[in-house]
Scaffold this motif. Structure first.
Motif, PDB file in Angstrom:
ATOM      1  N   TYR A 132      22.616   3.117   3.344  1.00 21.50           N
ATOM      2  CA  TYR A 132      21.284   3.957   3.909  1.00 21.50           C
ATOM      3  C   TYR A 132      20.417   2.925   4.924  1.00 21.50           C
ATOM      4  O   TYR A 132      20.737   1.846   4.726  1.00 21.50           O
ATOM      5  N   LEU A 133      19.736   3.744   5.590  1.00 17.33           N
ATOM      6  CA  LEU A 133      19.095   3.022   6.614  1.00 17.33           C
ATOM      7  C   LEU A 133      17.572   3.093   5.985  1.00 17.33           C
ATOM      8  O   LEU A 133      17.098   4.097   5.787  1.00 17.33           O
ATOM      9  N   GLU A 134      16.837   2.043   6.016  1.00 16.75           N
ATOM     10  CA  GLU A 134      15.418   1.980   5.532  1.00 16.75           C
ATOM     11  C   GLU A 134      14.472   1.720   6.762  1.00 16.75           C
ATOM     12  O   GLU A 134      14.584   0.579   7.284  1.00 16.75           O
ATOM     13  N   SER A 135      13.474   2.621   6.910  1.00 19.80           N
ATOM     14  CA  SER A 135      12.631   2.096   8.004  1.00 19.80           C
ATOM     15  C   SER A 135      11.303   2.264   7.158  1.00 19.80           C
ATOM     16  O   SER A 135      10.924   2.946   6.485  1.00 19.80           O
ATOM     17  N   ALA A 136      10.566   1.172   7.265  1.00 25.92           N
ATOM     18  CA  ALA A 136       9.309   0.913   6.320  1.00 25.92           C
ATOM     19  C   ALA A 136       8.245   0.266   7.139  1.00 25.92           C
ATOM     20  O   ALA A 136       8.180  -0.252   8.263  1.00 25.92           O
ATOM     21  N   LEU A 137       6.828   0.651   6.517  1.00 22.59           N
ATOM     22  CA  LEU A 137       5.686   0.265   7.193  1.00 22.59           C
ATOM     23  C   LEU A 137       4.602  -0.066   6.276  1.00 22.59           C
ATOM     24  O   LEU A 137       4.575   0.797   5.308  1.00 22.59           O
ATOM     25  N   GLY A 138       4.013  -1.183   6.178  1.00 17.40           N
ATOM     26  CA  GLY A 138       3.174  -1.407   5.049  1.00 17.40           C
ATOM     27  C   GLY A 138       1.956  -2.496   5.749  1.00 17.40           C
ATOM     28  O   GLY A 138       1.807  -2.627   6.934  1.00 17.40           O
ATOM     29  N   ALA A 139       1.123  -2.779   4.570  1.00 18.88           N
ATOM     30  CA  ALA A 139       0.101  -3.620   5.319  1.00 18.88           C
ATOM     31  C   ALA A 139      -0.362  -4.272   3.937  1.00 18.88           C
ATOM     32  O   ALA A 139      -0.138  -3.919   2.912  1.00 18.88           O
ATOM     33  N   SER A 140      -0.733  -5.394   4.008  1.00 21.93           N
ATOM     34  CA  SER A 140      -1.434  -6.451   3.066  1.00 21.93           C
ATOM     35  C   SER A 140      -3.025  -6.673   3.227  1.00 21.93           C
ATOM     36  O   SER A 140      -3.490  -7.053   4.604  1.00 21.93           O
ATOM     37  N   VAL A 141      -3.797  -6.407   2.492  1.00 23.14           N
ATOM     38  CA  VAL A 141      -5.268  -6.300   2.660  1.00 23.14           C
ATOM     39  C   VAL A 141      -6.063  -7.317   1.665  1.00 23.14           C
ATOM     40  O   VAL A 141      -5.297  -7.481   0.522  1.00 23.14           O
ATOM     41  N   GLU A 142      -7.355  -7.781   1.908  1.00 22.46           N
ATOM     42  CA  GLU A 142      -7.840  -8.520   0.995  1.00 22.46           C
ATOM     43  C   GLU A 142      -9.248  -7.980   0.703  1.00 22.46           C
ATOM     44  O   GLU A 142     -10.266  -7.948   1.507  1.00 22.46           O
ATOM     45  N   PRO A 143      -9.229  -7.049  -0.433  1.00 21.24           N
ATOM     46  CA  PRO A 143     -10.579  -6.203  -0.689  1.00 21.24           C
ATOM     47  C   PRO A 143     -11.536  -7.014  -1.025  1.00 21.24           C
ATOM     48  O   PRO A 143     -12.906  -6.653  -0.729  1.00 21.24           O
ATOM     49  N   VAL A 144     -11.448  -8.152  -2.056  1.00 23.51           N
ATOM     50  CA  VAL A 144     -12.482  -9.031  -2.319  1.00 23.51           C
ATOM     51  C   VAL A 144     -11.908 -10.605  -2.207  1.00 23.51           C
ATOM     52  O   VAL A 144     -10.613 -10.561  -2.227  1.00 23.51           O
ATOM     53  N   ARG A 145     -12.614 -11.343  -2.354  1.00 19.62           N
ATOM     54  CA  ARG A 145     -12.463 -12.743  -2.184  1.00 19.62           C
ATOM     55  C   ARG A 145     -11.167 -13.277  -3.294  1.00 19.62           C
ATOM     56  O   ARG A 145     -11.328 -12.627  -4.446  1.00 19.62           O
ATOM     57  N   ASN A 146     -10.230 -13.860  -2.733  1.00 16.63           N
ATOM     58  CA  ASN A 146      -9.167 -14.328  -3.484  1.00 16.63           C
ATOM     59  C   ASN A 146      -8.040 -13.375  -4.363  1.00 16.63           C
ATOM     60  O   ASN A 146      -7.057 -13.536  -5.004  1.00 16.63           O
ATOM     61  N   LEU A 147      -8.206 -12.204  -3.930  1.00 14.31           N
ATOM     62  CA  LEU A 147      -7.560 -11.156  -4.100  1.00 14.31           C
ATOM     63  C   LEU A 147      -6.664 -10.382  -3.232  1.00 14.31           C
ATOM     64  O   LEU A 147      -7.582  -9.992  -2.140  1.00 14.31           O
ATOM     65  N   ARG A 148      -5.501 -10.248  -2.931  1.00 11.62           N
ATOM     66  CA  ARG A 148      -4.706  -9.473  -2.103  1.00 11.62           C
ATOM     67  C   ARG A 148      -3.911  -8.489  -2.561  1.00 11.62           C
ATOM     68  O   ARG A 148      -3.155  -8.870  -3.616  1.00 11.62           O
ATOM     69  N   ILE A 149      -3.961  -7.184  -1.942  1.00 13.79           N
ATOM     70  CA  ILE A 149      -3.046  -6.199  -2.430  1.00 13.79           C
ATOM     71  C   ILE A 149      -2.280  -5.695  -1.198  1.00 13.79           C
ATOM     72  O   ILE A 149      -2.682  -5.770  -0.187  1.00 13.79           O
ATOM     73  N   GLY A 150      -0.906  -5.184  -1.474  1.00 13.28           N
ATOM     74  CA  GLY A 150       0.048  -4.711  -0.356  1.00 13.28           C
ATOM     75  C   GLY A 150       0.719  -3.633  -0.848  1.00 13.28           C
ATOM     76  O   GLY A 150       1.034  -3.466  -2.090  1.00 13.28           O
ATOM     77  N   PHE A 151       0.982  -2.720   0.162  1.00 11.99           N
ATOM     78  CA  PHE A 151       1.872  -1.647  -0.138  1.00 11.99           C
ATOM     79  C   PHE A 151       2.590  -1.386   1.044  1.00 11.99           C
ATOM     80  O   PHE A 151       2.322  -1.685   2.304  1.00 11.99           O
ATOM     81  N   ARG A 152       3.702  -0.799   0.803  1.00 14.43           N
ATOM     82  CA  ARG A 152       4.681  -0.393   1.725  1.00 14.43           C
ATOM     83  C   ARG A 152       5.474   0.744   1.377  1.00 14.43           C
ATOM     84  O   ARG A 152       6.222   1.173   0.479  1.00 14.43           O
ATOM     85  N   ALA A 153       5.341   1.621   2.480  1.00 11.53           N
ATOM     86  CA  ALA A 153       6.176   3.057   2.347  1.00 11.53           C
ATOM     87  C   ALA A 153       7.421   2.886   3.173  1.00 11.53           C
ATOM     88  O   ALA A 153       7.408   2.279   4.293  1.00 11.53           O
ATOM     89  N   LYS A 154       8.355   3.576   2.658  1.00  5.02           N
ATOM     90  CA  LYS A 154       9.673   3.490   3.244  1.00  5.02           C
ATOM     91  C   LYS A 154      10.273   5.027   3.420  1.00  5.02           C
ATOM     92  O   LYS A 154      10.319   5.877   2.373  1.00  5.02           O
ATOM     93  N   PHE A 155      10.920   5.124   4.556  1.00  5.83           N
ATOM     94  CA  PHE A 155      11.704   6.330   4.731  1.00  5.83           C
ATOM     95  C   PHE A 155      13.140   6.151   4.721  1.00  5.83           C
ATOM     96  O   PHE A 155      13.611   5.071   5.668  1.00  5.83           O
ATOM     97  N   LEU A 156      14.018   6.701   3.884  1.00  5.87           N
ATOM     98  CA  LEU A 156      15.333   6.392   3.979  1.00  5.87           C
ATOM     99  C   LEU A 156      16.249   7.499   4.313  1.00  5.87           C
ATOM    100  O   LEU A 156      15.880   8.740   4.241  1.00  5.87           O
ATOM    101  N   GLN A 157      17.301   6.934   4.715  1.00  2.00           N
ATOM    102  CA  GLN A 157      18.135   7.860   5.615  1.00  2.00           C
ATOM    103  C   GLN A 157      19.553   7.479   5.014  1.00  2.00           C
ATOM    104  O   GLN A 157      20.261   6.401   5.555  1.00  2.00           O
TER     105      GLN A 157
END
Length: 473
Positions: free
Chosen positions: A161-186
């Motif tokens: 399959y072909l995977e097209s993904a877009l995501g981001a990493s953010v720092e909402p508070v000091r010393n903590l980072r969270i990240g998400f990535r959404a993928k559209f699959l063909q």
């Protein structure tokens, strides 16, 4: 691109072999591909771009045997040794393989607390399960199964399959980072074993009864093997996926990470075929050969027996119904300790689930940066019945160019070459192997608050603050 389907299918089927874990790369923060393991990670560079073919990944593993278990050498002659192979096999033997090819990759730091990432990647995952009794029948015949049953249950599952993904990493508070990535699959092609049951029953009189209950569904395979479909026709199967992760600098120098990858599915609805064996007809008892009929030279006697067997166990093809397959989901838990500047040690635990099979992996790593120009990582991996997997990663950081090679069972090859000039011994005894290599375009090495290059881009500036306070004193 016009024949991408044939390329995906050849990798998936010709190898006869699911997503694999990359352990060594997990701690190489200089590489943009580190975000594959955890979308909360932020690489050491403010920006990167990967062009088509700039990152290639191949992986192979099995939990049952190696090439050395299959052959024996006597007086310089190598022959197949099925008895030896049978003695090493597990009841269920899984052979898995993965292939990935980046068609495009990018990442940009839009602010110190926000990192944007995306990629387009062609992927294949495949897994075949072979029961031990299949080999046992070839090596020992039916005698060990008298008044018993030989288990012939097998499975073949794979998809490209072909995977097209877009995501981001953010720092909402000091010393903590969270990240998400959404993928559209063909999805391009898929083989899905719904049932793969088979038995061979041998009674006390050596009568042999074989029965089977099989249902295999495919999508895209028929058009790939019998035609020349366009890419637009292949990629009509769609799905979605999600990656999520987080990192936390618990104390200065100690960073914990967690991520879950490939939560998703593909719905297959194009070029559907179904192949079945009905247990009411796929059932045959062989009571031996009538020697008298052979001696009487009765024409067609043996052919009649073979035709009867073939007609009962011939796969029936029909138009299939739409089906859905899940992605090989992985859970990653990691910890990294910055021992001194530019040197860290880490541990990674991975649990991977695919087709009701749970595969655990443990990786221990030591990581060293030699200034800005060279990043290295050395790892030890326990996975798939393999206890001697020594990995290595090397990245030459010559911005705007970055060249790298990394693998989880790669170090033993050069070690064997140095020891005796022969790497066959390593290859022949390998349960597990993966390799990623490529070229990235990178720029803007990220700096800490004190103006020095970061060694671990977790999003925390606590260590920089401590160093700054010490200098002010």
């Amino acid at each position: 691109m016009k024949r991408i389907g044939f390329f995906l299918l050849s990798i998936m089927v010709a190898t006869g072999a699911v997503a694999q874990v990359e352990g060594t790369i997990h701690f190489m923060k200089s590489l943009p591909q580190v975000v594959n393991n955890n979308p909360a990670f932020r690489p050491l560079y403010k920006g990167h771009i990967g062009l088509p073919g700039s990152s290639v990944f191949v992986a192979y593993t099995n939990n049952g045997f190696t090439y050395t278990d299959l052959v024996s050498t006597q007086n310089g002659t190598t022959t197949a040794d099925l008895s030896r192979l049978s003695s090493t096999l597990r009841d269920k033997n899984f052979i898995t393989q993965s292939f990935q090819l980046d068609l495009f990759r990018m990442g940009f730091q839009l602010s110190p607390k926000f990192y944007l990432m995306g990629h387009v990647t062609a992927k294949t995952h495949a897994q075949i399960m072979i029961p031990k009794d299949v080999v046992g029948l070839f090596t020992d015949g039916t005698t060990p199964y008298v008044n018993g049953v030989a288990n012939l249950n097998s499975q073949l599952n794979g998809m490209g399959y072909l995977e097209s993904a877009l995501g981001a990493s953010v720092e909402p508070v000091r010393n903590l980072r969270i990240g998400f990535r959404a993928k559209f699959l063909q999805g391009a092609a898929s083989v899905n074993t719904v049932r793969g049951d088979g038995q061979l029953i041998v009674d006390s009189n050596y009568n042999i009864t074989a029965n089977a209950n099989v249902q295999v569904t495919t999508s895209g395979i028929n058009s790939l093997t019998n035609g020349n479909p366009a890419v637009s026709d292949l990629l009509k199967n769609t799905g979605f996926g999600l990656d999520a992760g987080a990192t936390l600098e618990l104390i200065p120098g100690l960073t914990l990470g967690a991520s879950i990858l490939d939560l998703g599915f593909i719905s297959w609805k194009n070029d559907l075929r179904q192949y079945t064996l009905d247990p009411t007809t796929a059932n045959y008892t062989f009571r031996g050969i009538d020697v008298n009929r052979i001696l009487d030279d009765q024409d067609g006697y043996l052919d009649e027996q073979m035709d009867s067997l073939k007609s009962r166990f011939e796969l029936q093809e029909s138009t299939g119904a739409a089906f859905r397959t899940t992605l090989p989901t992985r859970l990653l838990l990691s910890g990294e300790w910055q021992v001194i500047k530019n040197f860290s040690v880490g541990g990674l635990m991975v649990l991977q689930s695919y087709k009701e099979r749970l595969n655990p992996t443990l990786v221990l790593s030591a990581n060293k940066n030699f200034g800005r120009g060279l990043t290295t990582s050395f790892s030890y991996t326990l996975s798939n019945n393999g206890w001697n997997n020594l990995g290595v990663g090397v990245s030459l950081n010559m911005a705007p160019f970055q060249i790298y090679v990394v693998g989880d069972n790669l170090l033993r090859v050069p070690m064997a070459l140095v020891a005796d000039g022969n790497m066959n011994r390593v290859i022949n005894n390998a349960h597990f192997f993966n390799l990623r290599a490529g070229l990235n375009f990178v720029w803007g090495r990220i700096k800490t608050d004190d103006g020095k290059s970061r060694s671990t881009p977790t999003g925390s500036s606590r260590m920089a603050d401590i160093r700054s306070k010490k200098r002010k004193r």
